[in-house]
Design a protein around this motif. Sequence first.
Motif, PDB file in Angstrom:
ATOM      1  N   ILE A  23       0.836  -1.252   0.026  1.00 24.81           N
ATOM      2  CA  ILE A  23      -0.109   0.054   0.121  1.00 24.81           C
ATOM      3  C   ILE A  23       0.990   1.212   0.162  1.00 24.81           C
ATOM      4  CG2 ILE A  23      -0.208   0.233   2.457  1.00 24.81           C
ATOM      5  CD1 ILE A  23      -3.079   1.256   1.986  1.00 24.81           C
ATOM      6  N   TRP A  66       1.936   4.844  -3.502  1.00 23.05           N
ATOM      7  CA  TRP A  66       0.712   5.515  -3.853  1.00 23.05           C
ATOM      8  C   TRP A  66       0.835   5.711  -5.432  1.00 23.05           C
ATOM      9  CZ3 TRP A  66       0.641  10.213   0.298  1.00 23.05           C
ATOM     10  CH2 TRP A  66       0.589   9.444   1.601  1.00 23.05           C
ATOM     11  N   TYR A  68      -1.674   3.409  -7.453  1.00 29.56           N
ATOM     12  CA  TYR A  68      -2.775   3.578  -7.214  1.00 29.56           C
ATOM     13  C   TYR A  68      -3.846   4.831  -7.734  1.00 29.56           C
ATOM     14  CZ  TYR A  68      -1.845  -0.152  -3.991  1.00 29.56           C
ATOM     15  OH  TYR A  68      -1.320  -1.438  -3.359  1.00 29.56           O
ATOM     16  N   GLU A  69      -4.807   4.745  -8.118  1.00 28.95           N
ATOM     17  CA  GLU A  69      -5.514   5.632  -8.380  1.00 28.95           C
ATOM     18  C   GLU A  69      -6.601   5.901  -7.383  1.00 28.95           C
ATOM     19  OE1 GLU A  69      -9.582   6.639 -11.425  1.00 28.95           O
ATOM     20  OE2 GLU A  69      -8.567   4.604 -11.503  1.00 28.95           O
ATOM     21  N   THR A  70      -6.909   7.425  -7.053  1.00 30.26           N
ATOM     22  CA  THR A  70      -7.478   7.589  -5.846  1.00 30.26           C
ATOM     23  C   THR A  70      -9.205   7.862  -6.326  1.00 30.26           C
ATOM     24  OG1 THR A  70      -5.916   8.483  -4.705  1.00 30.26           O
ATOM     25  CG2 THR A  70      -7.986   9.139  -3.851  1.00 30.26           C
ATOM     26  N   GLY A 122      -7.550  -3.000  -4.301  1.00 32.28           N
ATOM     27  CA  GLY A 122      -7.213  -1.910  -3.693  1.00 32.28           C
ATOM     28  C   GLY A 122      -7.549  -1.979  -2.110  1.00 32.28           C
ATOM     29  N   LEU A 165      -8.418   3.599  -2.806  1.00 27.41           N
ATOM     30  CA  LEU A 165      -7.048   3.618  -3.581  1.00 27.41           C
ATOM     31  C   LEU A 165      -7.285   2.346  -4.332  1.00 27.41           C
ATOM     32  CD1 LEU A 165      -4.120   4.148  -1.329  1.00 27.41           C
ATOM     33  CD2 LEU A 165      -4.985   5.635  -2.659  1.00 27.41           C
ATOM     34  N   LYS A 166      -7.416   2.507  -5.736  1.00 31.55           N
ATOM     35  CA  LYS A 166      -7.482   1.420  -6.640  1.00 31.55           C
ATOM     36  C   LYS A 166      -6.296   1.097  -7.407  1.00 31.55           C
ATOM     37  CE  LYS A 166     -10.198   0.054 -10.672  1.00 31.55           C
ATOM     38  NZ  LYS A 166     -11.633   0.374 -11.553  1.00 31.55           N
ATOM     39  N   ARG A 167      -5.751  -0.127  -7.438  1.00 32.96           N
ATOM     40  CA  ARG A 167      -4.626  -0.214  -7.896  1.00 32.96           C
ATOM     41  C   ARG A 167      -4.644  -0.404  -9.534  1.00 32.96           C
ATOM     42  NH1 ARG A 167      -1.181  -4.856  -9.828  1.00 32.96           N
ATOM     43  NH2 ARG A 167      -2.936  -6.138  -9.694  1.00 32.96           N
TER      44      ARG A 167
END
Length: 247
Positions: free
Chosen positions: A19, A22, A25-27, A53, A127-129
Amino acid sequence: MNDQYMHGLLSSGSSVPWIGDWSAYETVHDWTGTLKSTNGKRWVTFLELYGEGYLTFCRGFSATTAASNPDIRVTIDGQEAVFEGILGNTYHGNILLQPLYFKNSVKIEIFNRHTTSLNFGCDYTVLKRIAEPVESVQTYLNTGSRKMTYAALNSTVLTDVLNISGSGYLVGLLVEGQYSVSGDIRGKVTVDGQDIIPERILEYPSSTTYRQGFFNGPIRFNNSLQIQCRTSNAGTYYKCRAWYTLD
């Protein structure tokens, strides 16, 4: 979510992504305070997301004081978990802060425990990976600089607490207040020219209502970040703190 399910994720050969990076990841977020009308004794959905995520922040709240700390139901990879709220005469909201991992999907719902239709809202950060995170990278530690800003004013027009150009992450926001004359406190946050928090009431120090001044990121900004506050009465002071990074 039951312990056997989490143990299965961690021990069945399925690796949980790191995690701390950052950039991988897309928030996905909603900090707008948008309300949805919900029938009595029903759940209302605020997010249904597919992918992998972490859910890092969630606040469920009502626009009616008696229902302001509602139950939150989070469904992760088909497994439901209910986070119980309480009845109370505040708009504090029921808050989740611990990161929750999802491999395939996450769903957020708010429950109206009353028999009549009421309006509910839900702020969240996910948070989307979108890439493979690098385990040696900790963005919060490895970034160019980690900063905090603070302002305590009683301006009745929107006034900058922070207004910067550049790139980085908004990590968190906390708006509080004090008063000698009754009034509310409003905040607005603009990222890369888009209002992620349109002007909305976040605090009402003279009343038990509205304690919604805390938000947890991270949210990426590539060009600019602006945070503004104001009060509805000069007898009320806002205290705004924000934490952010610069690349």
